[in-house]
Structure formats: C-alpha cells, structure tokens
Design a protein around this motif. Structure first.
Motif, mmCIF file in Angstrom:
data_model
loop_
_atom_site.group_PDB
_atom_site.id
_atom_site.type_symbol
_atom_site.label_atom_id
_atom_site.label_comp_id
_atom_site.label_asym_id
_atom_site.label_seq_id
_atom_site.Cartn_x
_atom_site.Cartn_y
_atom_site.Cartn_z
ATOM 1 N N SER A 186 36.732 24.239 6.976
ATOM 2 C CA SER A 186 36.786 25.761 7.214
ATOM 3 C C SER A 186 36.121 26.174 7.857
ATOM 4 C CB SER A 186 38.309 26.395 6.715
ATOM 5 O OG SER A 186 37.311 26.816 5.053
ATOM 6 N N HIS A 215 38.679 33.450 4.594
ATOM 7 C CA HIS A 215 39.881 33.663 5.862
ATOM 8 C C HIS A 215 41.038 34.926 5.347
ATOM 9 C CE1 HIS A 215 37.883 30.381 6.992
ATOM 10 N NE2 HIS A 215 38.230 29.152 5.623
ATOM 11 N N TYR A 221 43.502 30.374 7.513
ATOM 12 C CA TYR A 221 42.631 29.166 7.564
ATOM 13 C C TYR A 221 43.569 28.506 7.738
ATOM 14 C CZ TYR A 221 41.504 26.044 3.152
ATOM 15 O OH TYR A 221 41.120 24.983 2.159
#
Length: 494
Positions: A186, A215, A221
C-alpha cells in the motif's frame, strides 16, 4: 544516452539544458551516484533528497531533477554549469527517466502484481513456481527475496523504488525472463513507486487492519491498495483477481465497475471456488470448480489460509495462460515459503512453527490452523508488536492471541526506537481481557526458550511476527536474529 532522450515524457521545466549532454544512469540516493548520472532530488517521508544535491554533484552527477522551487530559482548561483529541472512529482519523474534509461523493460514483461494485507508473499511465491513449472522464465520481487531467473537476491523492501525495480526487470530481460511477479504494498501504491508499470494481472488477497500509522484510516488504506486496479500512471490491469469471501477488500471491489476482466475466488463465494476441502498437516486437498472446468488440487501446503493463497495464485496462473491440468500438476510440487508456517525439526514430539503473522487477523488465522492440527495438545503462542508502527492493533493482537491459545508468551518483535515496555503493556491489555495464561519476557531469545520449555509432547508452539527476518531492530540498532535458529538451539537444550 542523451539527456533529452532520458527526459522524454518527464513533466519538468529545464534551465538551458544542452540536448547533446550524455548521461549514463539515474539515482535518487546521492551515495550511489557515479559520474554521468542524473540525480533525482525529492522530498520523502524520512528525509529530503534536496539536502544532498551538492554531494551528488561532487560525486559526478551531470544533471539534477528537483522538486524544490527554492533551489530551482537559483541553480546557476549554487551549482553553475549543472543543468537543473523542476519537477512537480518526484517519483513519477524518477520512474519515467529510469524507464527511458533502462530501455523500458517493463514493456517486455507480463507483470502480475499482488496486493492485500496478508498472503501477498505466499501468493507471489506460489504463482512464480506455477509459471516456472510451465517453462516460463520469471522475475520475482517481494518481501523475502528477489529472483532473477534462477538467481536469488536478498530483498530490502517489499516494493522497491521505481529505479531499482526497473533495474531488476532489465536484469531479468537479459536472462530471458518474460514474466514478472511482484508484491505491491500500500505504501508503494500510495507513493507511486510503481508509476507507469503496465500490470497485466492484479490480485487482491484480503484487507484487515495494518499500517494505520501511515494511512490513518481503513478507508485510506483500502483506497491505496485499490489504486492497483485503476492503474498507477498506466492503464488498468487486463485481469483483476478478487477474493469474494473478503468483505472489506475483494468483495468491495467486486461491487465497483472495474474496467478489467474479473475473476472472483473463494470458499463461500466467487466463480473460481474451492469445494470438498480436506485439510491435514502437510497436505491440503480440494476440488477447484471454475467456469472452464473442475480439477482436483492437492498440495503439501497446510491450512485454510493456504487454500486462499492457492486459489489466488491458481487464478492468476490461469489468467496467464496455464491450463487447469498444468496448475494441478504444479500445485503438487509447490514448495513452502520461508517463514510462512515453517516448522523447526526436532525429536521431542513438539511442533514448533515460525510464521510472519504480524496482524491480529493473521495471528487469529495462524492460531486457528494450529488448533485444527494439535488435537488434544496445547497451543502456545509467542508474539510481539513492532515499534514505530500502528499502535491501535497491539491490544487487538493481544486479544487474538489470548482467545485462541492455552498460553501466551508476550515478547519483543522489532521495537525499533520505541520503549519495549510500552509496546508490551499495550499488547498485554488485550491478552488480559481474555483471561488467558501468559508470560511476559521482553528478550525474544529468552522468550523463545521459555515457550519451548513450557511445551510438552503433542503441543504446538507458534513463534509469530518475524518469520523469514534474520535481524531484530532494538533502540534503532539492527542486530542479527533468526527465530528458526534460536528455536533450534532451545529445542536442542530442552
């Protein structure tokens, strides 16, 4: 290559750049600059590359790309004779220049990318093995190690910066690779380290809580991971492979109007489904039913979580042109992934498992698998939580460990720069809610010895959190540490 050729497609403004200037390479780390390189100076989360422009020029950088408007305004005064470019997006520029200089290896490879909270590494390893079994030559890029054809290299990051990734791809092309399999974190998707990569097949394994220190929210996320399916500076993937049983990740994407072809998998939902599942230690069997036929899958991998990993990899292999029969044959020969339910051999009748589980969901799955295998024995779970990371998951991991285990041994993982006592207290809060028996020992080596000392014949000891890692980070210092080696020594002494 001439500078203007290296800069083709880069969104930047230059200062009197001589188009005939020859350049040899590109770097974003001033310590790696050699004469003839372009230096890309960009602001990052931990440091600002613009601070090292002078060092890069001293080391031989012949041109500089900067995202600092202040430096752009007066480069002639600071660094006379060096061409400067002002760029708005540092990582996009780095990716474009790197692709030009390396001859666009990303366009010569069919890229399969895996994202998700858990299962990325295993799925990527399994897919690479399946492709290799069909005679494909591959590049593998992931958390544990990097493969360039038959060569194995250590990995520094799950997803490298674009310059390093493209260099790996170029090395792969030189040895005849036609496929690339990679994990996409991510962070890498959010930071656009994978800018411009034309992904052919994209896999979303699942979404559970992790990395909220970066995040902020689960929605952010999810959106970071979902960028893979929209394309990051490239068209969307040709095929999207989604876990239909995962409500927070794959199932959400299934509800969106993706422009990719979609293959959904699962045990309870999905078009590519595992049925008649039989699970044993060291053996998994199921009937894989697909829109193009059905085939029996038999693998030496263990547990329900690996059924999902097998399904994801199998769907990707099918999307990359393998037949059901080729996939079934490959499944029989799959080797386990280092640090993922890796057993430590001994003659004491104790099952000792090293696993990378470092989220509450992964820990819960690991313990559930152990409970399935242990029969009348006990489950002893050792775990810790990483420092300088999402603190909110610590009590959740404690609850997951306490709810499923007969004994919890709470210890350090990688405290990094945090006080281990603070981390342990936050995780312990979750353990104590469950009423489970527990031991607290900050020293991981001593904790492993304690966990194994507590075990009797027929018990299973889970050493969770570090998996394949061979180091521990304590007070900002990296020291050698290997759960497998420490456990082996403790078993010898038991």
């Amino acid at each position: 290559m001439r500078l203007d050729e290296a800069m083709r497609g880069v969104d930047a403004v230059g200062t009197g750049v001589p188009s005939y200037l020859e350049v040899n390479g590109v770097q974003y780390d001033s310590r790696r600059v050699v004469p003839g390189d372009i230096f890309v100076a960009m602001r990052g989360g931990a440091t600002d590359g613009n601070r090292f422009i002078g060092t890069a020029i001293e080391r031989g950088a012949v041109a500089v790309l900067t995202d600092s408007d202040e430096l752009w305004k007066r480069p002639a005064m600071l660094y006379p004779g060096t061409p400067f470019y002002l760029m708005e997006h540092g990582r996009r520029a780095l990716a474009t220049v790197s692709a030009n200089l390396f001859g666009h290896p990303e366009q010569a490879l069919k890229i399969s990318a895996v994202t998700g909270t858990n299962g990325k590494t295993t799925t990527a390893f399994l897919l690479e093995q399946m492709l290799r079994s069909a005679g494909r030559r591959c590049v593998l890029v992931g958390t544990i190690e990097t493969h360039i054809g038959d060569e194995v290299r250590p990995s520094e990051h799950t997803t490298p910066e674009s310059r390093d990734l493209l260099a790996l791809f170029a090395d792969g092309i030189r040895v005849g690779a036609t496929e690339a399999v990679m994990e996409m974190s991510s962070h890498a998707l959010e930071q656009e380290r994978v800018w411009g990569l034309p992904v052919d097949v994209a896999i979303f394994t699942n979404l559970t809580q992790d990395h909220l220190d970066y995040h902020g929210t689960m929605q952010a996320y999810f959106e970071a991971k979902a960028r893979l399916f929209a394309g990051v500076g490239a068209p969307p993937p040709r095929v999207a492979i989604l876990n239909a049983d995962d409500p927070d990740g794959g199932a959400r994407l299934l509800q969106q109007n993706l422009s990719s072809g979609v293959m959904s998998y699962g045990m309870n939902a999905g078009e590519y489904r595992a049925e008649r599942i039989s699970l044993h230690a060291g053996r998994t069997e199921y009937l894989w039913k697909t829109p193009v036929g059905a085939v029996e899958i038999v693998s030496a991998l263990t547990g329900r979580v690996n059924v999902y990993n097998l399904l994801a990899a199998s769907c990707a292999a099918l999307a990359r042109g393998l037949s059901l029969e080729q996939i079934a044959e490959a499944a029989r020969l799959l080797k386990p992934v280092p640090g993922r339910f890796e057993t430590v051999a001994n003659e004491l009748g104790i099952t000792v498992v090293v696993d990378y589980a470092h989220t509450d969901d992964a820990l819960r799955n690991l313990i559930a698998l152990a409970r399935e295998l242990v029969g009348n024995g006990r489950v002893i779970t050792l775990f810790g939580c990483g420092g300088d990371r999402d603190r909110t998951k610590r009590p959740k991991m404690g609850r997951a460990a306490g709810e499923g285990s007969d004994l919890v041994v709470l210890t350090s993982d990688n405290p990094r720069t945090e006080d281990p006592a603070v981390i342990l207290a936050e995780a312990l809060a979750g353990v104590t809610e469950t009423g489970a028996k527990y031991i607290v020992e900050p020293d991981r080596a001593k904790a492993i010895e304690l966990a194994i000392h507590e075990a009797r014949r027929g018990d299973i000891v889970l050493l969770a959190g570090k998996g394949h890692e061979k180091v521990q980070i304590l007070n900002g210092v990296t020291v050698p540490f290997d759960d497998v080696a420490v456990a082996a020594a403790a078993l010898q002494a038991h």
